[in-house]
Design a protein around this motif. Structure first.
Motif, mmCIF file in Angstrom:
data_model
loop_
_atom_site.group_PDB
_atom_site.id
_atom_site.type_symbol
_atom_site.label_atom_id
_atom_site.label_comp_id
_atom_site.label_asym_id
_atom_site.label_seq_id
_atom_site.Cartn_x
_atom_site.Cartn_y
_atom_site.Cartn_z
ATOM 1 N N PRO A 167 -7.098 -2.706 6.181
ATOM 2 C CA PRO A 167 -7.535 -2.229 4.862
ATOM 3 C C PRO A 167 -9.036 -2.434 4.691
ATOM 4 C CG PRO A 167 -5.820 -3.929 4.698
ATOM 5 C CD PRO A 167 -6.306 -3.917 6.096
ATOM 6 N N LYS A 174 -12.571 -1.269 1.827
ATOM 7 C CA LYS A 174 -13.023 -0.584 0.616
ATOM 8 C C LYS A 174 -13.079 0.907 0.896
ATOM 9 C CE LYS A 174 -14.186 -3.466 -2.717
ATOM 10 N NZ LYS A 174 -13.580 -3.418 -4.016
ATOM 11 N N ASP A 193 -3.500 0.294 -3.496
ATOM 12 C CA ASP A 193 -3.139 -1.107 -3.324
ATOM 13 C C ASP A 193 -2.443 -1.569 -4.603
ATOM 14 O OD1 ASP A 193 -3.040 -3.879 -3.136
ATOM 15 O OD2 ASP A 193 -5.075 -4.070 -2.336
ATOM 16 N N ARG A 240 -6.322 7.350 2.522
ATOM 17 C CA ARG A 240 -6.557 6.795 1.189
ATOM 18 C C ARG A 240 -5.194 6.253 0.765
ATOM 19 N NH1 ARG A 240 -9.994 8.413 -3.144
ATOM 20 N NH2 ARG A 240 -10.551 10.179 -1.841
ATOM 21 N N ALA A 241 -5.188 5.021 0.268
ATOM 22 C CA ALA A 241 -3.947 4.400 -0.165
ATOM 23 C C ALA A 241 -4.192 3.673 -1.483
ATOM 24 C CB ALA A 241 -3.447 3.424 0.891
ATOM 25 N N VAL A 295 -2.563 -2.171 10.666
ATOM 26 C CA VAL A 295 -3.334 -1.587 9.573
ATOM 27 C C VAL A 295 -4.527 -2.476 9.237
ATOM 28 C CG1 VAL A 295 -3.202 -0.862 7.164
ATOM 29 C CG2 VAL A 295 -1.226 -0.571 8.630
ATOM 30 N N SER A 332 -7.710 1.919 -5.276
ATOM 31 C CA SER A 332 -7.619 2.725 -4.055
ATOM 32 C C SER A 332 -8.406 2.059 -2.941
ATOM 33 C CB SER A 332 -8.165 4.127 -4.294
ATOM 34 O OG SER A 332 -7.306 4.841 -5.162
ATOM 35 N N VAL A 333 -7.872 2.137 -1.738
ATOM 36 C CA VAL A 333 -8.513 1.574 -0.551
ATOM 37 C C VAL A 333 -8.388 2.585 0.585
ATOM 38 C CG1 VAL A 333 -8.031 -0.823 -1.179
ATOM 39 C CG2 VAL A 333 -6.406 0.427 0.243
ATOM 40 N N TYR A 374 0.834 -1.203 0.000
ATOM 41 C CA TYR A 374 0.000 0.000 0.000
ATOM 42 C C TYR A 374 0.869 1.254 0.000
ATOM 43 C CZ TYR A 374 -3.473 -3.396 1.534
ATOM 44 O OH TYR A 374 -4.302 -4.489 1.616
ATOM 45 N N THR A 404 -14.221 -5.215 4.507
ATOM 46 C CA THR A 404 -12.980 -5.078 5.267
ATOM 47 C C THR A 404 -12.103 -6.285 4.975
ATOM 48 O OG1 THR A 404 -14.179 -3.882 6.970
ATOM 49 C CG2 THR A 404 -12.053 -4.766 7.589
ATOM 50 N N TYR A 405 -10.805 -6.034 4.834
ATOM 51 C CA TYR A 405 -9.847 -7.085 4.521
ATOM 52 C C TYR A 405 -9.031 -7.417 5.767
ATOM 53 C CZ TYR A 405 -11.244 -5.363 -0.024
ATOM 54 O OH TYR A 405 -11.994 -4.968 -1.099
ATOM 55 N N LEU A 408 -7.147 2.829 4.528
ATOM 56 C CA LEU A 408 -6.353 2.115 5.528
ATOM 57 C C LEU A 408 -6.568 2.761 6.879
ATOM 58 C CD1 LEU A 408 -2.811 1.557 3.953
ATOM 59 C CD2 LEU A 408 -4.705 -0.045 4.106
#
Length: 105
Positions: free
Chosen positions: A94, A96, A37, A34-35, A92, A43-44, A18, A81-82, A46
């Protein structure tokens, strides 16, 4: 008071995946950025917690718990959510990226 020993700023690369773009918000436990990936090419958002922020508690455990709660939920108003990850002192989560405006509005 937040004490960071690692500078979190645009262009910082986290977990070799990221790249931070812009800070979206901050609170008592950390920040949301905003990051980009690099693996999924999207964009995701974090959620970044700092180990020095929560005395006596582990930010990794907090993000693991949050992920376990939301991962099984399936609703259009709940962001996907990841799995959380650690990169040094940063924990962290990550997720959506919600586009379309300020959530407070």
């Amino acid at each position: 008071m937040i004490v960071m020993t690692r500078l979190v700023a645009p262009e910082l690369r986290i977990a070799d995946r990221y790249t931070l773009v812009e800070k979206l918000g901050c609170g008592g436990q950390g920040e949301v950025w905003r990051a980009y990936d690099e693996q999924e090419l999207e964009s995701v958002a974090l959620k970044i917690l700092f180990s020095s922020v929560i005395p006596g508690s582990d930010p990794w455990v907090a993000l693991q718990r949050e992920y376990e709660v939301v991962r099984g939920l399936d609703h259009p108003l709940i962001l996907k959510t990841y799995p959380p990850l650690c990169d040094g002192e940063l924990a962290v989560l990550p997720m959506k990226l919600a586009t379309g405006g300020d959530l407070r509005a």
